[in-house]
Design an enzyme around this catalytic site. Sequence first.
Site, PDB file in Angstrom:
ATOM      1  CD  GLU A 165      -2.407  -1.305   2.782  1.00  0.00           C
ATOM      2  OE1 GLU A 165      -2.965  -0.336   3.310  1.00  0.00           O
ATOM      3  OE2 GLU A 165      -2.249  -2.397   3.346  1.00  0.00           O
ATOM      4  CE  LYS A 192       4.742   5.631   6.940  1.00  0.00           C
ATOM      5  NZ  LYS A 192       4.440   7.017   7.275  1.00  0.00           N
ATOM      6  CG  ASP A 224       3.149  13.580   4.694  1.00  0.00           C
ATOM      7  OD1 ASP A 224       3.414  13.119   5.822  1.00  0.00           O
ATOM      8  OD2 ASP A 224       3.617  14.642   4.267  1.00  0.00           O
ATOM      9  CE1 TYR A 256      -4.569  -4.081  12.183  1.00  0.00           C
ATOM     10  CE2 TYR A 256      -6.080  -2.830  13.575  1.00  0.00           C
ATOM     11  CZ  TYR A 256      -5.190  -3.878  13.405  1.00  0.00           C
ATOM     12  OH  TYR A 256      -4.921  -4.714  14.447  1.00  0.00           O
ATOM     13  CE  LYS A 289       8.357   7.339   6.532  1.00  0.00           C
ATOM     14  NZ  LYS A 289       8.865   8.403   7.360  1.00  0.00           N
ATOM     15  CB  CYS A 305       6.053  49.765   0.063  1.00  0.00           C
ATOM     16  SG  CYS A 305       5.072  49.040  -1.260  1.00  0.00           S
ATOM     17  CB  CYS A 336       3.294  52.909  -2.447  1.00  0.00           C
ATOM     18  SG  CYS A 336       3.437  52.331  -0.749  1.00  0.00           S
ATOM     19  CB  CYS A 345       3.102  48.105   2.110  1.00  0.00           C
ATOM     20  SG  CYS A 345       2.536  49.710   1.533  1.00  0.00           S
ATOM     21  CB  CYS A 398       0.104  50.281  -1.172  1.00  0.00           C
ATOM     22  SG  CYS A 398       1.412  49.431  -2.078  1.00  0.00           S
TER      23      CYS A 398
HETATM   24 ZN   LIG Z   1       3.097  49.956  -0.779  1.00  0.00          ZN
END
Ligand SMILES: [Zn+2]
Length: 681
Positions: free
Chosen positions: A116, A118, A120, A228, A315, A409, A412, A427, A432
């Site tokens: 089978e 595995k 995650d 199972y 694995k 930023c 802007c 920002c 902006c």
């Molecule tokens: Zn900005």
Amino acid sequence: MFCVEQEKLDRYHWLVDELNRHGHLYYVLDAPEIEDDEYDALMREMLQFEKEHPDLIRDDSPSKRIGGTVLEAFEKVAHAKPMLSLEDVFSKGELHDWLQRAADSLEQPWIPWCCELKIDGLAVSLIFEDGKFVQASTRGDGIVGEDVTENLKTVKDLPLRLLGDVPGHLELRGEVYMSKEGFARLNAAREEAGLPLFANPRNAAAGSLRQLDTAVAARRNLRLFTYYVQDAESYGLHSQSEVLGWLKARGLPVQRAWRRAGTEAEVLDFLERWSGERFSLPYATDGAVFKADPTEYWKILGNNVKTPRWAVAYKYPPEERKTKLESIEISLGRTGVLTPVANLTPVLISGTVVKRASLHNDEEIQRKDIRVGDQVWVRKAGEIIPEIVRVDTASRTGTEESFTMPATCPVCGAAVAKLPGEVALRCPNRSCPAQLTQGLIHFASRQGMDIRGIGDRLAEQLVQSGLVKSFGDLYALRVEPLIRLDRMGEKSAGKLIQAIAKSKERPLKFLITALGIREVGAGVAAELAKRFSSLDEIAAADEERLAAVEGVGPVIAGSIKAFFGEEHNRRLIDELREAGVSMRSETAPEAPIGPLAGKTFVFTGELSRMSRAQAQELVAQRGGKNVASVSKKTSYVVVGEAPGSKAEKALSLNVPTLNEEEFFAMIDKLPQHMYGGTNDA
Ligand SMILES: [Zn+2]
């Protein structure tokens, strides 16, 4: 006292069975028989009945999957038999030795193995009584886990009732997981909100399963595979392959890739085939599991302290590739978060070409000492999100340049800042252009105001040209200035203006989504639109009322409150109103029905007659609302044994308290439905 017509009740039972059947076809078998809107229509009809007859709601009703219970803590559950974990092997040589050793102890040349994949995810134990799902718990330390029954109910591929006749007590085990897409979406939302990211889908699934607020767990869209059956022989099952077939026939989700391998060549063939193909699955896998196929061998081989001697996990080596980090650029999100992104020399990883990887924030860059020009090892978290694992410092030439986040930023020029408790730089400039552009794309999206034609490019142009400084400006757009934009003719400008005008009539739920309130997606917006008659009513609601809406809870309620508290946003809403955007719900809000409608309950301390969740269910079934904290507006605080500070708070706020006896006396006095016996909650 009143009677439910038998016909209506029969129809309700039919609806529950039918919806459960279609849910199974859709979520487990991936073979739907009806269209989504037909399913929704059946669901609405069923919910309508349940609203009118809360006492008759069946335990296996699909409405139980929506969530809404808020737990104070998880109860501990002792596993009847320990939940073992598997021993890991990391190479084909080790795997061969392991499998051969098992065959040797059985004095056989070789034995058949069930192979089978595995997943995650995280292991859970599931208990059914007479075919009905009653309890789920996490592995914990293998001996004692946590009760996650309520959250498991929100997992759509778990049948709340098994197919066929399965009398008595049944324990199953399986894996709860999050899809790659769900994982990517969750992390993107967390990055946008400045929250720490989940490292992999397993952590994300575990974090979601351990949410005390089941509404949060429900939104995370967890999925399940089972593999199972405890005491399989008592169900006439004598091999793992039979177990998997039996689970599937009971309506349980089983991962499809499994096969029975009679020879070692077939084992290796399975490993080889899925080492590449697994990347095309919608969920992450990190290996393969081999179980002795005949279950009689399980008893003979037995267990070590923590691992069985009849099953092992192989694995797959992590998919990591080395490539060059060519440059780092800053990307700006809708909420103004500055995210450093690495541009990489394209490289093939886990099935796709990777060119960019988020570096998340400054701390991450400093911690990994990432410099422009470095050779870096890249992998995909959860097989989907590219990330830089580490720098290959040995191959540095001295020409690499360190990187620091800009102080302003890049779009802007406003000075950037960190919000308290966050690692992300933002920002702070509400107008902006970068934030406005992203916000505009979201505002016009199909989940929002559905204004066809406003995509990335046009949104950017509208903002850059100064035509749109706020969403409200959209509604004042005229053909003349629009046709001066790139690739915008008179005809398309006219179409755009029509689409914008049409959006004024969008139902309330889409407007709520379009506003881009933090943590408020389409699902939450739809619930809000059901419960409130207008945007103004939502803006005026206090946090407790907001938190009581299905799927909202205290965190989102706080976020909604904060949004409407900002001057900037209130001005935006005034602009939209003046432009003629509809702000009222089409339908009157659904008022809860039942003798406790309009009453709110808070529970504190232990009850002796039933669990708190069961008592809260009694309240909910009678139209009352369960809330987490006490305020002046709370109707009753139910005080059990060893109550917490909520009891004191009730006293100080003059909120009536009920002891356990008084609470049940109140419930007993309420009118009973004739068919109350069918509800065994
Ligand atoms: Zn900005």
